[in-house]
Motif scaffolding. Structure first.
Motif, PDB file in Angstrom:
ATOM      1  N   VAL A 191       4.545  51.047  95.324  1.00 29.38           N
ATOM      2  CA  VAL A 191       4.748  51.367  93.903  1.00 29.38           C
ATOM      3  C   VAL A 191       5.802  50.443  93.293  1.00 29.38           C
ATOM      4  N   LEU A 192       6.882  50.193  94.027  1.00 31.28           N
ATOM      5  CA  LEU A 192       7.928  49.300  93.533  1.00 31.28           C
ATOM      6  C   LEU A 192       7.394  47.888  93.319  1.00 31.28           C
ATOM      7  N   MET A 193       6.609  47.395  94.244  1.00 26.12           N
ATOM      8  CA  MET A 193       6.039  46.055  94.094  1.00 26.12           C
ATOM      9  C   MET A 193       5.096  45.987  92.902  1.00 26.12           C
ATOM     10  N   ILE A 194       4.289  47.022  92.705  1.00 26.04           N
ATOM     11  CA  ILE A 194       3.383  47.056  91.556  1.00 26.04           C
ATOM     12  C   ILE A 194       4.175  47.050  90.252  1.00 26.04           C
ATOM     13  N   LEU A 195       5.244  47.848  90.195  1.00 24.96           N
ATOM     14  CA  LEU A 195       6.081  47.875  88.994  1.00 24.96           C
ATOM     15  C   LEU A 195       6.724  46.517  88.735  1.00 24.96           C
TER      16      LEU A 195
END
Length: 62
Positions: free
Chosen positions: A47-51
């Motif tokens: 999720v952090l990488m996508i954000l």
């Protein structure tokens, strides 16, 4: 708003890391709480990488 979501995701990852370390040290070998903590941490990392990719691609993060 995006920076707040990134910060909250990172803090949640740190909490999951601390919880996993505690489970690893205190639980019996048959407990699955360490594995569950790892799964949560991997999900939060994705999720952090996508954000981050979204923020950089949209120009919201410099």
């Amino acid at each position: 708003m995006l920076k707040l979501l990134i910060a909250l995701t990172f803090i949640a990852m740190l909490i999951s890391l601390a919880a996993g370390a505690g489970f690893l040290l205190k639980d019996a070998s048959t407990s699955k709480r360490t594995l569950t903590s790892l799964k949560l941490r991997i999900t939060l990392a994705v999720v952090l990488m996508i954000l981050l990719v979204y923020g950089f691609s949209q120009g919201l993060l410099n």
